[in-house]
Design a protein around this motif. Structure first.
Motif, PDB file in Angstrom:
ATOM      1  N   PHE A   1      11.769 -23.469  86.264  1.00  0.00           N
ATOM      2  CA  PHE A   1      11.127 -24.600  86.258  1.00  0.00           C
ATOM      3  C   PHE A   1      11.161 -24.673  84.355  1.00  0.00           C
ATOM      4  O   PHE A   1      10.514 -23.847  83.950  1.00  0.00           O
TER       5      PHE A   1
ATOM      6  N   SER B   1      10.507 -28.557  93.992  1.00  0.00           N
ATOM      7  CA  SER B   1       9.524 -27.481  93.515  1.00  0.00           C
ATOM      8  C   SER B   1       9.103 -26.468  94.354  1.00  0.00           C
ATOM      9  O   SER B   1       9.068 -26.743  95.473  1.00  0.00           O
TER      10      SER B   1
ATOM     11  N   CYS C   1       5.153 -34.426  86.442  1.00  0.00           N
ATOM     12  CA  CYS C   1       6.127 -34.323  85.265  1.00  0.00           C
ATOM     13  C   CYS C   1       7.575 -34.486  85.874  1.00  0.00           C
ATOM     14  O   CYS C   1       8.472 -34.991  85.157  1.00  0.00           O
ATOM     15  N   VAL C   2       7.466 -34.090  87.253  1.00  0.00           N
ATOM     16  CA  VAL C   2       9.033 -34.307  87.837  1.00  0.00           C
ATOM     17  C   VAL C   2       9.230 -35.235  88.617  1.00  0.00           C
ATOM     18  O   VAL C   2      10.145 -35.691  89.232  1.00  0.00           O
TER      19      VAL C   2
ATOM     20  N   GLU D   1       6.247 -26.843  78.766  1.00  0.00           N
ATOM     21  CA  GLU D   1       6.909 -27.605  79.969  1.00  0.00           C
ATOM     22  C   GLU D   1       6.258 -28.895  79.584  1.00  0.00           C
ATOM     23  O   GLU D   1       4.760 -29.091  79.911  1.00  0.00           O
TER      24      GLU D   1
ATOM     25  N   ARG E   1       4.781 -38.663  94.629  1.00  0.00           N
ATOM     26  CA  ARG E   1       3.777 -37.295  94.756  1.00  0.00           C
ATOM     27  C   ARG E   1       2.826 -37.476  93.939  1.00  0.00           C
ATOM     28  O   ARG E   1       2.879 -37.830  92.629  1.00  0.00           O
TER      29      ARG E   1
ATOM     30  N   THR F   1       1.545 -26.541  79.315  1.00  0.00           N
ATOM     31  CA  THR F   1       2.092 -27.766  80.266  1.00  0.00           C
ATOM     32  C   THR F   1       1.552 -28.894  79.944  1.00  0.00           C
ATOM     33  O   THR F   1       0.275 -29.078  79.947  1.00  0.00           O
TER      34      THR F   1
ATOM     35  N   ARG G   1       1.290 -20.266  88.075  1.00  0.00           N
ATOM     36  CA  ARG G   1       2.717 -20.155  87.515  1.00  0.00           C
ATOM     37  C   ARG G   1       2.798 -19.488  86.291  1.00  0.00           C
ATOM     38  O   ARG G   1       3.722 -18.700  86.116  1.00  0.00           O
TER      39      ARG G   1
HETATM   40  C1  SIN Z   1       4.276 -30.748  86.603  1.00  0.00           C
HETATM   41  O1  SIN Z   1       3.862 -31.850  86.883  1.00  0.00           O
HETATM   42  O2  SIN Z   1       3.982 -30.380  85.486  1.00  0.00           O
HETATM   43  C2  SIN Z   1       4.586 -29.699  87.840  1.00  0.00           C
HETATM   44  C3  SIN Z   1       5.207 -30.251  89.013  1.00  0.00           C
HETATM   45  C4  SIN Z   1       5.673 -29.152  89.739  1.00  0.00           C
HETATM   46  O3  SIN Z   1       5.338 -27.947  89.573  1.00  0.00           O
HETATM   47  O4  SIN Z   1       6.209 -29.333  90.797  1.00  0.00           O
END
Ligand code: SIN
Length: 512
Positions: free
Chosen positions: A481, A475, A316-317, A282, A310, A259, A191
């Motif tokens: 994002f 995602s 993070c989400v 992030e 998940r 991140t 990303r």
């Molecule tokens: C993340 O956990 O930082 C990324 C999660 C995602 O891209 O769906």
């Protein structure tokens, strides 16, 4: 090795476990397995080595995956200089050229997707199907940014002076330092790398020390894809804080993309102030997942399972607090638990049919236990799971649902980053919005409702950077994002993703 494991809730499973070394030797493309660093187009040795362990087999036979070379600041200095030299010519390449090498890399990832997925399972622990999904997701950023590369926008702006024209052009910012976490060993790199390369930046990448193998495999593929020397440099290290500081303070690195946790993000931001670096952060979340009384409850149950569990809750989400309207609370909780009981199979990610893997290490396990114990000591009830699974391995924990959770419990205040779903009752829109926003962070949020007016009101009121409305899966490469509040800033992916890797230059041209 064949183990038979008897789990609580009376299901017995035969469980076949291959030692990590056997999985490595089964790769169709053995060249993907690298343990050295990649600098200026060459594989180099570090000053020491560190162990990479399979979280599913931690402390058991066959758990060690590899000894990977660890790199210090001197090696990073070499890599930064290589990236800086490469930038001199790479910045002037055409978008079309960069598009082609990104597309090559996209295709190479897909051609090697089974092997890349196996590496992810080994170092991260997620089940093979999830790992395959991550490879496709990760590759999609190269596809996406290959499409952006030839279209990076420039502008002509009317001047207030009649004889002048103002041009605004976007230029690559320079060498980018990329610091990535272990929860998506491939996708969090692609990303950032896809966006950086699409505009003509060069990169120095430090992958998480838990998961360096996917990063090194990507470096190998970038070479095959035709990336010029010095554009991609990958150096694993077990000295994360020293390397992070070095990158943030280095004058030749013009941007850091990170991140990870909010705490580490704040440290990196302080360190970056000495060179006034551009940053993308992030960071952590505490995602609310709200089920209103007019929601499709079955759909909300599916969405909550997808979002909360998940990667065993380690994104993070992931939903962190599940708010359910009091009028449908009993129905939701019964369906949620029944669905989990009939679908979940926890175990080693390369075993057929496994839906959920371990947490990454003992620190994660401690947090999971702390959140469950704190909540139950304050009156929460365990509706599903609740225990560690030491028979499978030290890092395994049951997917867990807690009922009657209240806002004074730790789990309502902090991100668990593990497989625990707390259910919190609410009675009005005002109350739930107040509870949902009562946190310092704001990455993702989710809600289920069939009322259009409520959908718009809640979407506008929730203090988050991304939102799923009637879906728990948000995602994809097209999504901008990123978060608000202490979840950070900058947007990755989407048409906005290139912005963070460019600087705008204004050119005033006199035409009279
Ligand atoms: C993340 O956990 O930082 C990324 C999660 C995602 O891209 O769906």
């Amino acid at each position: 090795m064949l183990r038979t494991i008897t789990l609580k809730r009376s299901f017995v499973r035969s469980y076949s476990i291959e030692p990590s070394s056997k999985v490595i030797s089964s790769l169709k493309n053995p060249d993907l397995f690298k343990t050295k660093g990649y600098v200026n187009g060459a594989w180099i040795s570090g000053s020491s080595q560190f162990e990479v362990n399979n979280p599913a087999l931690y402390n058991s036979e066959g758990g060690k995956i590899a000894e990977v070379d660890s790199f210090d600041v001197e090696h990073y200095e070499t890599a930064v200089n290589a990236a800086s030299d490469a930038f001199k010519s790479f910045k002037s390449t055409t978008g079309r050229y960069r598009s082609e090498i990104l597309l090559n890399l996209y295709r190479l990832m897909l051609e090697n997707k089974e092997d890349l997925a196996k590496l992810i399972v080994l170092e991260n622990g997620k089940p093979y199907n999830d790992a395959l999904g991550e490879v496709t997701y990760a590759a999609s950023f190269f596809q996406w940014f290959s499409e952006e590369a030839p279209r990076v926008p420039s502008d002509i702006i009317q001047s207030s002076n009649q004889g002048n024209r103002i041009l605004s052009i976007r230029q690559p910012i320079g060498v980018c330092g990329i610091l990535t976490p272990w929860n998506f060993p491939a996708a969090m790199i692609t990303r950032k790398l896809g966006a950086a390369v699409s505009v003509g930046c060069t990169t120095v990448i430090k992958p998480a020390s838990e998961t360096p193998l996917s990063a090194l495999a990507l470096a190998h593929l970038s070479e095959l894809a035709g990336f010029p020397k010095g554009v991609v440099n990958v150096l694993p290290s077990h000295n994360s804080s020293i390397i992070g500081k070095f990158m943030c303070e280095h004058p030749k690195i013009k941007k850091i993309s990170f991140t990870g946790s909010t705490n580490v993000g704040k440290i990196l931001m302080t360190q970056s102030s000495s060179t006034l670096k551009k940053l993308s952060m992030e960071l952590g979340g505490n995602a609310p997942f709200i089920v209103f009384d007019d929601a499709d409850v079955d759909k909300a149950v599916d969405g909550a399972i997808t979002s909360k569990f998940r990667s065993s809750g380690q994104t993070c989400v992931c939903a962190n607090r599940i708010f359910v309207h009091e009028s449908i609370y009993d129905e939701f909780q019964a369906k949620f638990v029944a669905k989990l009981a009939s679908t979940v199979k926890i175990g080693y990610g390369l075993t057929e049919g496994i839906t959920h893997g371990p947490v990454i290490h003992s620190k994660s396990m401690q947090k999971v236990r702390q959140h469950i114990e704190d909540a139950t000591s304050k009156g929460a009830k365990i509706l599903f799971g609740g225990s560690k699974l030491p028979d499978i391995g030290e890092n395994f924990h049951e997917l867990t649902v807690l009922g009657d959770v209240t806002t004074d419990m730790l789990i309502s205040k902090e991100e668990t980053f593990g497989p625990v779903a707390p259910l919190i009752k609410f009675s009005s829109d005002e109350e739930v919005l107040q509870m949902a926003n009562d946190t310092d962070v704001g990455l993702a949020g989710y809600f289920y409702s069939s009322n259009v007016a409520r959908i718009f009101r809640v979407a506008e009121e929730l203090e988050v950077g991304m939102m799923g409305v009637n879906t728990g899966a948000i995602s994809e490469a097209a999504l901008p994002f990123g978060g608000v509040k202490e979840s950070g800033f900058g947007r990755e992916g989407s048409k906005y993703g290139v912005e963070d890797y460019t600087v705008i230059k204004g050119i005033v041209m006199n035409v009279q």
